[in-house]
Write a protein that holds these residues in place. Structure first.
Motif, PDB file in Angstrom:
ATOM      1  N   GLU A 103      37.257  31.097  45.153  1.00 52.80           N
ATOM      2  CA  GLU A 103      37.251  32.564  45.463  1.00 52.80           C
ATOM      3  C   GLU A 103      37.090  33.043  46.651  1.00 52.80           C
TER       4      GLU A 103
ATOM      5  N   LEU B  84      37.909  32.388  36.599  1.00 52.85           N
ATOM      6  CA  LEU B  84      38.273  32.802  37.864  1.00 52.85           C
ATOM      7  C   LEU B  84      39.767  33.094  37.535  1.00 52.85           C
TER       8      LEU B  84
ATOM      9  N   ARG C 219      36.529  37.506  38.659  1.00 58.30           N
ATOM     10  CA  ARG C 219      35.746  36.713  37.891  1.00 58.30           C
ATOM     11  C   ARG C 219      35.084  37.272  36.559  1.00 58.30           C
TER      12      ARG C 219
END
Length: 111
Positions: free
Chosen positions: A18, A41, A36
């Motif tokens: 991320e 994710l 998230r």
């Protein structure tokens, strides 16, 4: 590896992915939005609406990736997440998937 060790490693992996994608997006090279929800994710490519989903599977101690190119499972071996079918490494494979769906070359790593 214990379940708690796996969960900590999976969390670290998701956070690394991320952060790397947010950095690329902030640099203006790629327009992606990451979100998230627990161990999932979601990476959305704003320009074309396509997505890549990365999530952890604690019972199997694997990281799973769903992308346009297919679904993939990665298991931790020798300090890397390796594809259970072809042995490819998670970050290298994800770099290819992001590059393909995003339309520009992107290199992700766990460093």
């Amino acid at each position: 590896m214990t379940e708690s060790e796996f969960l900590a490693l999976a969390e670290q992996t998701l956070s690394t992915i991320e952060s790397a994608l947010e950095r690329v997006s902030d640099e203006g090279e790629l327009d992606v939005e990451c979100s998230r929800s627990g161990n999932v994710l979601e990476i959305e490519f704003v320009d074309n609406g396509s997505k890549i989903i990365v999530n952890s599977q604690a019972p199997m101690q694997e990281m799973w990736v769903a992308a346009k190119s297919g679904g993939f499972h990665y298991r931790r071996e020798a300090g890397q997440w390796l594809n259970t079918r072809d042995g490819s490494e998670l970050y290298a494979a994800l770099s290819s998937m992001v590059s393909e769906q995003g339309g520009i070359p992107v290199v992700l790593s766990d460093k």
